[in-house]
Design a protein around this motif. Structure first.
Motif, PDB file in Angstrom:
ATOM      1  N   LYS A 417       0.809  -1.218   0.000  1.00  0.00           N
ATOM      2  CA  LYS A 417       0.000   0.000   0.000  1.00  0.00           C
ATOM      3  C   LYS A 417       0.845   1.272   0.000  1.00  0.00           C
ATOM      4  N   GLU A 418       1.930   1.248   0.777  1.00  0.00           N
ATOM      5  CA  GLU A 418       2.611   2.503   1.078  1.00  0.00           C
ATOM      6  C   GLU A 418       3.966   2.685   0.412  1.00  0.00           C
ATOM      7  N   LYS A 419       4.545   1.643  -0.134  1.00  0.00           N
ATOM      8  CA  LYS A 419       5.897   1.777  -0.685  1.00  0.00           C
ATOM      9  C   LYS A 419       5.928   1.522  -2.186  1.00  0.00           C
ATOM     10  N   LYS A 420       6.688   2.354  -2.872  1.00  0.00           N
ATOM     11  CA  LYS A 420       6.950   2.102  -4.289  1.00  0.00           C
ATOM     12  C   LYS A 420       7.847   0.870  -4.403  1.00  0.00           C
ATOM     13  N   ASP A 421       7.764   0.202  -5.535  1.00  0.00           N
ATOM     14  CA  ASP A 421       8.533  -1.035  -5.702  1.00  0.00           C
ATOM     15  C   ASP A 421      10.019  -0.838  -5.449  1.00  0.00           C
ATOM     16  N   GLU A 422      10.552   0.300  -5.875  1.00  0.00           N
ATOM     17  CA  GLU A 422      11.988   0.540  -5.709  1.00  0.00           C
ATOM     18  C   GLU A 422      12.377   0.824  -4.262  1.00  0.00           C
ATOM     19  N   ASP A 423      11.363   0.964  -3.379  1.00  0.00           N
ATOM     20  CA  ASP A 423      11.645   1.202  -1.963  1.00  0.00           C
ATOM     21  C   ASP A 423      11.472  -0.042  -1.098  1.00  0.00           C
ATOM     22  N   TRP A 424      11.191  -1.185  -1.721  1.00  0.00           N
ATOM     23  CA  TRP A 424      11.105  -2.423  -0.950  1.00  0.00           C
ATOM     24  C   TRP A 424      12.522  -2.800  -0.503  1.00  0.00           C
ATOM     25  N   LYS A 425      12.721  -2.930   0.812  1.00  0.00           N
ATOM     26  CA  LYS A 425      14.047  -3.188   1.354  1.00  0.00           C
ATOM     27  C   LYS A 425      14.177  -4.653   1.777  1.00  0.00           C
ATOM     28  N   PRO A 426      15.069  -5.388   1.143  1.00  0.00           N
ATOM     29  CA  PRO A 426      15.260  -6.801   1.525  1.00  0.00           C
ATOM     30  C   PRO A 426      15.609  -6.996   2.999  1.00  0.00           C
ATOM     31  N   THR A 427      16.355  -6.050   3.584  1.00  0.00           N
ATOM     32  CA  THR A 427      16.707  -6.191   5.000  1.00  0.00           C
ATOM     33  C   THR A 427      15.451  -6.140   5.869  1.00  0.00           C
ATOM     34  N   ALA A 428      14.529  -5.234   5.530  1.00  0.00           N
ATOM     35  CA  ALA A 428      13.281  -5.119   6.292  1.00  0.00           C
ATOM     36  C   ALA A 428      12.404  -6.348   6.082  1.00  0.00           C
ATOM     37  N   ILE A 429      12.354  -6.843   4.855  1.00  0.00           N
ATOM     38  CA  ILE A 429      11.553  -8.031   4.547  1.00  0.00           C
ATOM     39  C   ILE A 429      12.084  -9.238   5.326  1.00  0.00           C
ATOM     40  N   VAL A 433      10.044 -11.502   8.311  1.00  0.00           N
ATOM     41  CA  VAL A 433       9.651 -12.915   8.171  1.00  0.00           C
ATOM     42  C   VAL A 433      10.436 -13.838   9.097  1.00  0.00           C
ATOM     43  N   THR A 434      11.479 -13.316   9.745  1.00  0.00           N
ATOM     44  CA  THR A 434      12.264 -14.148  10.672  1.00  0.00           C
ATOM     45  C   THR A 434      12.215 -13.620  12.101  1.00  0.00           C
ATOM     46  N   ASN A 435      11.467 -12.564  12.342  1.00  0.00           N
ATOM     47  CA  ASN A 435      11.406 -11.943  13.667  1.00  0.00           C
ATOM     48  C   ASN A 435      10.476 -12.740  14.579  1.00  0.00           C
ATOM     49  N   ARG A 436      11.047 -13.539  15.477  1.00  0.00           N
ATOM     50  CA  ARG A 436      10.251 -14.378  16.378  1.00  0.00           C
ATOM     51  C   ARG A 436      11.140 -14.849  17.523  1.00  0.00           C
ATOM     52  N   ARG A 437      10.505 -15.325  18.539  1.00  0.00           N
ATOM     53  CA  ARG A 437      11.239 -15.864  19.679  1.00  0.00           C
ATOM     54  C   ARG A 437      11.839 -17.215  19.294  1.00  0.00           C
ATOM     55  N   SER A 438      13.050 -17.443  19.695  1.00  0.00           N
ATOM     56  CA  SER A 438      13.754 -18.666  19.282  1.00  0.00           C
ATOM     57  C   SER A 438      13.168 -19.919  19.921  1.00  0.00           C
ATOM     58  N   ASP A 439      12.457 -19.756  21.044  1.00  0.00           N
ATOM     59  CA  ASP A 439      11.924 -20.930  21.739  1.00  0.00           C
ATOM     60  C   ASP A 439      10.464 -21.214  21.390  1.00  0.00           C
ATOM     61  N   GLU A 440       9.916 -20.521  20.377  1.00  0.00           N
ATOM     62  CA  GLU A 440       8.521 -20.731  20.003  1.00  0.00           C
ATOM     63  C   GLU A 440       8.388 -20.929  18.494  1.00  0.00           C
ATOM     64  N   LYS A 441       7.609 -21.933  18.118  1.00  0.00           N
ATOM     65  CA  LYS A 441       7.349 -22.195  16.701  1.00  0.00           C
ATOM     66  C   LYS A 441       6.190 -21.323  16.223  1.00  0.00           C
ATOM     67  N   THR A 442       6.322 -20.821  15.021  1.00  0.00           N
ATOM     68  CA  THR A 442       5.292 -19.941  14.475  1.00  0.00           C
ATOM     69  C   THR A 442       4.755 -20.485  13.156  1.00  0.00           C
ATOM     70  N   ILE A 443       3.594 -19.958  12.779  1.00  0.00           N
ATOM     71  CA  ILE A 443       3.002 -20.239  11.476  1.00  0.00           C
ATOM     72  C   ILE A 443       3.133 -18.984  10.635  1.00  0.00           C
ATOM     73  N   ASN A 444       4.005 -19.025   9.638  1.00  0.00           N
ATOM     74  CA  ASN A 444       4.150 -17.899   8.708  1.00  0.00           C
ATOM     75  C   ASN A 444       2.993 -17.906   7.718  1.00  0.00           C
ATOM     76  N   TYR A 445       2.543 -16.735   7.331  1.00  0.00           N
ATOM     77  CA  TYR A 445       1.545 -16.652   6.258  1.00  0.00           C
ATOM     78  C   TYR A 445       1.555 -15.255   5.662  1.00  0.00           C
ATOM     79  N   ALA A 446       1.374 -15.216   4.354  1.00  0.00           N
ATOM     80  CA  ALA A 446       1.324 -13.932   3.656  1.00  0.00           C
ATOM     81  C   ALA A 446      -0.054 -13.305   3.798  1.00  0.00           C
ATOM     82  N   GLU A 447      -1.080 -14.152   3.834  1.00  0.00           N
ATOM     83  CA  GLU A 447      -2.455 -13.681   4.008  1.00  0.00           C
ATOM     84  C   GLU A 447      -3.316 -14.872   4.420  1.00  0.00           C
TER      85      GLU A 447
END
Length: 675
Positions: A417-429, A433-447
């Motif tokens: 919604k808010e970023k132009k394609d050229e402003d998509w930052k791989p570091t932020a992405i 997608v990897t930001n989670r507690r190491s001792d807990e399993k998560t369910i990733n989903y795009a939508e």
């Protein structure tokens, strides 16, 4: 008390150790209080075998808990819906009422309700423990139904152990799973949709809206009858057949269970079951949920815990569900339901604003579920990030197996919604997608279904919008469509390839189902146009939806066939926000992403373990609607660099087209890294 592992593994939790230990002890004490004479929690959670309507050796018996009632009559088609002495309940101890009937006094398919009397009032009620509730097609009135068919469904698959490494969930809704503009059935889903899910490679389905709900448009989240599978989709036998067939296909069946609140309805639901306001729910200002127009359970009452725990066991034992996704856990955990709170630091989880009765209930529910079935799957839909939610109970956690990574879909929506394609930052992405507690399993989903509801948009519709109506033929060249298809594949691949537990997709979204979900309601003329799935779109080989369907199946297959993929280390090899390039390694696989909208790179260097690599998946392949710019037959050899000799890494030089991703597999290590 011995220091719990939850605290040991996270020193930042030490200031709150007293609270965490107290919650652990409260759950332990409550379990002892509940089971008393019983041997286990499972022995305690058998309310569905005692309460409700049951066929006995010499007739029928029905029991209900209604402590505020003064009189109760069974009324129905057998009594012309009138109170008759023969159908009058007898009051037992502890607010329990009972009636015993001869075999010929009610029969299979009879409709019935309770005529409930209390001081100052009277009303019709559907029994709280009813296991079959139906709606009259003309009057729209709900009634309980006697269900005792001559041929009860017998499960062919006596024992099923899910193979869920990793867990790949296909979220689905029975009613909207058909193409026609109407409500679909369990039987249609079993025959028509299950084979699709199996072919696509998913190893679990998560079914929404199973518990009976008066309003179809609530998506099943305003539950009225907690023990009754929704009759609008078919019979209990039909649901059992569906689950049995899923098991025979190797697919686990997870139920989207709602214990976070209940519908306010008094005739159909538990709103004022025995005339009181606080039988099942809080009796003070906490009774009504301020955002959901529903009622909040009082988890401090043993009778309520008994009701809800028995509900968990009922679905596991009677229908062979393989586990639950608990809806609205955040709402349960906090007195303010998590509304208007940012959850910026650990104090937000231990500041006294938590409903510790609810935390105790959830802990006991997880213990019970895994006591009944050690292979059961429990997932928490929780957005606050409370530590320990998906940590073992004995380690100080609440005991869920997984928690939903709810920040990821929000991130994708915000980015699109808010970023132009050229402003998509791989570091932020990558961080998201990897930001989670190491001792807990998560369910990733795009939508999930949440992002597809009216008022919101699916990822594909945000990317392509109305161009989908005119330019989805394969021979039609359209920039917006090409961009949308490319990013749709990349978003899904990076979301799936970074899992540490599992992945979820809502039905139809894998092939870019157009438009939104909108259930029939007054505002749309009670239309079913947007409450269905147009499977013909992906089946048509002349439409671009088939590209996305094919890619999703191949992507799922790749990850599914990597044993314990979700447990493997994620080693980031390269990121460059200027080039919009990201690369990371898992096991023998390297995932490479180029998010740049128009810049392709030749001989782009990525540091990788030395060896020979082969391309095994490529979003730019023509079979997935790409341009075919990558020659997948060409092997890739790393090039030696003395600077990285100690790291045992060398330069992997790749051609990476704009807006594409590829997966490379290490075929064999090489001594020199050269041809």
């Amino acid at each position: 008390m011995k220091l719990l592992n939850l605290i040991k593994n996270d020193p930042w939790l030490e200031p709150y150790s007293n609270v965490i230990e107290r919650r652990y002890q409260q759950a332990t004490d409550k379990e002892k209080d509940l089971i008393r004479g019983a041997e286990t929690l499972s022995d305690f959670a058998t309310g569905y075998l005692y309460f409700g309507l049951h066929k006995s050796s010499d007739g029928w018996v029905i029991r209900e808990w209604a402590p505020n009632a003064t009189e109760i009559y069974l009324i129905g088609t057998f009594s012309e819906w009138k109170e008759k002495a023969i159908y009058r309940f007898k009051k037992l101890k502890n607010g329990i009422w009972e009636i015993k009937l001869k075999s010929n006094e009610i029969k299979h398919l009879d409709l019935y309700k309770l005529s409930m009397h209390w001081n100052g009032g009277q009303g019709e009620r559907i029994p709280a423990w009813a296991t079959r509730v139906v709606q009259d097609e003309k009057s729209y009135i709900f009634s309980a139904q006697v269900w005792n068919p001559e041929k009860k469904y017998i499960f062919k698959k006596k024992k099923f152990t899910p193979k869920i490494s990793p867990l790949l969930i296909y979220e689905c809704h029975i009613g909207m799973a058909q193409e026609e503009e109407r409500v679909g059935t369990y039987d249609e889903f079993r025959r028509n949709v299950l084979p699709r899910i199996a072919a696509d490679g998913y190893n679990a389905i998560q079914i929404m809206a199973i518990q009976e709900h008066p309003y179809y448009g609530s998506f099943g989240y305003h539950v009225s009858s907690f023990f009754a599978p929704s009759s609008r989709f078919g019979t209990p036998e039909d649901l059992k057949h569906l689950i049995d067939d899923a098991h025979n296909l190797g697919i686990a069946v997870i139920m989207d269970i709602v214990h976070s609140h209940a519908v306010k309805n008094e005739v159909e639901g538990l709103g004022r079951f025995d005339g009181s306001y606080d039988q099942f729910f809080y009796g003070d200002h906490r009774r009504e949920h301020p955002a959901w127009d529903s009622l909040c359970f009082d988890y401090g009452k043993n009778e309520v815990i008994h009701f809800l725990l028995s509900n968990c066991k009922y679905w596991l034992e009677e229908f062979k569900f393989d586990g639950f996704r608990f809806d609205g856990v955040t709402s349960m955990l906090y007195y303010n339901h998590g509304l208007g709170k940012a959850f910026c630091n650990y104090n937000d989880y231990y500041d006294g604003g938590q409903d510790e009765n609810a935390i105790t209930y959830l802990t006991l529910a997880n213990k019970l579920i895994h006591e009944i079935n050690p292979n059961a799957i429990t997932i928490a839909e929780e957005m606050s990030g409370m530590p320990g939610l998906a940590v073992k109970i004995e380690d100080g956690g609440i005991g869920f197996d997984y928690r939903m990574a709810m920040g990821i879909p929000d991130f994708w929506i915000k980015t699109i919604k808010e970023k132009k394609d050229e402003d998509w930052k791989p570091t932020a992405i990558f961080w998201e997608v990897t930001n989670r507690r190491s001792d807990e399993k998560t369910i990733n989903y795009a939508e999930s279904h949440d992002q597809a509801l009216v008022g919101d948009k699916t990822i594909i519709f945000r990317l392509i919008d109305d161009q989908m109506y005119w330019h989805m033929m394969k021979n039609d060249i359209n920039y917006a469509v090409d961009r949308g298809i490319a990013l749709h594949k990349m978003i899904r691949l990076i979301t799936l390839s970074t899992i540490n537990g599992g992945y979820l997709n809502f039905m139809g979204n894998e092939f870019g189902h157009p438009e939104w979900i909108d259930f029939p309601r007054e505002g749309n003329g009670w239309s079913y146009k947007y409450a269905r799935r147009q499977w013909s779109l992906v089946d048509r080989k002349d439409l671009k939806y088939s590209y996305l369907g094919k890619f999703d199946a191949d992507m799922i297959s790749l990850i599914k066939n990597e044993h314990n993929f979700e447990k493997s280390l994620i080693d980031k090899l390269w990121d460059n926000d200027g080039d919009q390039i990201l690369a990371f390694k898992r096991k023998d696989l390297i995932f490479v992403f180029n998010f740049h909208p128009n810049k392709s790179f030749t001989d782009y260097g990525i540091l990788a373990p030395k060896g020979e690599y082969k391309t095994i998946l490529n979003t730019d392949s023509p079979e997935y609607g790409g341009y075919g710019l990558i020659d997948e037959s060409i092997p890739h050899f790393t090039n030696f660099d003395p600077l990285y000799k100690k790291d045992k890494k060398e330069w992997l030089k790749l051609y990476i087209p704009a807006r594409s991703a590829m997966v490379l597999r290490l075929i064999r290590p090489t001594k020199s890294g050269k041809k």
